[in-house]
Write a protein that holds these residues in place. Structure first.
Motif, short mmCIF file in Angstrom:
data_model
loop_
_atom_site.label_atom_id
_atom_site.label_comp_id
_atom_site.label_asym_id
_atom_site.label_seq_id
_atom_site.Cartn_x
_atom_site.Cartn_y
_atom_site.Cartn_z
N PRO A 340 0.84 -1.20 -0.04
CA PRO A 340 -0.16 0.09 0.11
C PRO A 340 0.91 1.17 -0.03
O PRO A 340 1.81 1.45 0.66
CB PRO A 340 -0.87 -0.10 1.09
CG PRO A 340 0.12 -0.83 2.03
CD PRO A 340 0.90 -1.74 1.35
N MET A 345 -5.77 2.25 1.17
CA MET A 345 -5.63 0.80 0.58
C MET A 345 -5.46 -0.37 1.60
O MET A 345 -5.78 -1.31 1.62
CB MET A 345 -4.53 0.79 -0.37
CG MET A 345 -4.25 -0.58 -1.08
SD MET A 345 -5.79 -1.33 -2.05
CE MET A 345 -5.25 -0.40 -3.54
N CYS A 352 -10.20 2.55 -1.23
CA CYS A 352 -9.23 1.81 -2.29
C CYS A 352 -9.39 0.62 -1.95
O CYS A 352 -9.37 -0.45 -2.67
CB CYS A 352 -7.78 2.31 -2.02
SG CYS A 352 -7.65 4.08 -2.38
#
Length: 375
Positions: A340, A345, A352
């Motif tokens: 990431p 994320m 994300c």
């Protein structure tokens, strides 16, 4: 499962979608300010089922994602010190700091432990009186009360080797920041039901009135989301802008008085930096003067750390709703859950992460329709 499947009924969902389609006469842009709602939307494809022109914008609703880089670096500094047991929820261990994360600190010998409750950290402090035990207290109004209660219990029972690194944030000032941004396209909000179950709805009417924006308190299951969208769109089409509670099974106007009393005792409102966004006035909490000796930031003298966000990570734009995750050039290639670039994320509530998990890998074929201003 009883009381869960009822809120995922396909026939009822179709009925709500038909009602939304029959109501909409022009494009609208709505923002959810909750990572759990974002994951429900993406998992069930709710955004793809809506009428053309009705856009869902993902706001700064992930608590891990909005924790600023400087606080992550403070956590890394504290966790690296000898004699410290650093306790955190699991999501935080992979959030990248300036040059490493908590997993790497643990790999280098730091005593970093995953806990499932702040009370677990308090127990560890009680069992290890020769160690300094620090709990990483992050999140919105939902996680703040148990964290406040833990600090209160530590003081009450004289557990002096326990402290908390605090990075709590508040939703209403974030809505204010979104609406006053020069790039704002948001015309209606789905407010997070769990936040309102704690704090009530008293802070929202002023926001709705001043910015002429509907705010609908919404739950987390597919039918909750669709009902929230339906009520928001109805207000917009009628030119209304008020607060509407579409989650009465959990939310009362006054919220949870006991939880609010605990917050008022332990915390005080302060300006707070949000990762990728910047400082939002009066948008967070810190430990009040009465509990200041349990503030890890002061106890370990890490209040002077400054940082700079990596240029390639565009999570700040994603958190502000200016960019969809799959519109970022690094998404799914240089930035994945295993590698990431940013917190959006990493977190289980990050936008994300939702797009990656549910395979929204390609950027939209065309830009969404421009939303018309309210009124």
């Amino acid at each position: 499962m009883k009381y869960l499947e009822e809120f995922r009924d396909p026939a009822l969902a179709r009925g709500l979608l038909d009602d939304i389609r029959a109501t909409v006469t022009r494009p609208w842009a709505l923002m959810e300010v909750c990572g759990g709602q974002t994951h429900t939307i993406i998992r069930h494809g709710i955004d793809q089922l809506l009428p053309e022109g009705v856009e869902l914008i993902h706001g700064p609703g992930c608590p891990v994602c909005v924790t600023p880089l400087e606080v992550i670096d403070k956590a890394l500094e504290i966790a690296s010190r000898p004699g410290v047991v650093f306790c955190s929820f699991g999501d935080m261990l992979r959030v990248p700091g300036s040059d490493r994360d908590l997993f790497r600190v643990r790999g280098e010998g730091g005593d970093v432990r995953v806990v499932y409750s702040p009370l677990d950290a308090l127990r560890i402090a009680r069992e290890n009186p020769d160690k300094e035990v620090v709990f990483f207290g992050i999140g919105f109004e939902t996680t703040a009360p148990p964290n406040a209660m833990t600090v209160h219990q530590a003081r009450k029972h004289g557990i002096r080797n326990f402290s908390m690194l605090v990075s709590h944030v508040r939703v209403p000032p974030a809505i204010e920041a979104v609406m006053t941004s020069p790039d704002c396209r948001v015309q209606g909000f789905l407010a997070a039901g769990h936040v309102c179950s704690v704090m009530g709805t008293a802070e929202y009417p002023d926001l709705a009135e001043r910015h002429r924006v509907p705010i609908v308190v919404t739950g987390f299951e597919p039918l909750d989301i669709l009902e929230g969208i339906r009520r928001t769109v109805r207000q917009l089409e009628r030119g209304e802008a008020s607060v509407d509670n579409a989650y009465p099974r959990a939310v009362r106007p006054e919220g949870n008085p006991a939880a609010r009393a605990m917050l008022e005792d332990v915390f005080e409102v302060t300006d707070r930096a949000w990762r990728g966004i910047g400082v939002i006035p009066l948008s967070g909490w810190r430990l009040s003067e009465r509990y200041r000796d349990q503030d890890a930031e002061h106890r370990f003298s890490v209040d002077g750390i400054t940082t700079k966000e990596p240029a390639e990570c565009r999570s700040g734009e994603i958190l502000q709703g200016l960019l969809k995750p799959n519109e970022c050039a690094a998404f799914g290639t240089r930035c994945t859950p295993r590698t990431p670039l940013g917190a959006t994320m990493v977190s289980s509530e990050g936008a994300c992460a939702a797009y990656y998990l549910y395979r929204r890998l390609g950027a939209p074929a065309a830009a969404p329709l421009e939303a018309n201003p309210v009124g």
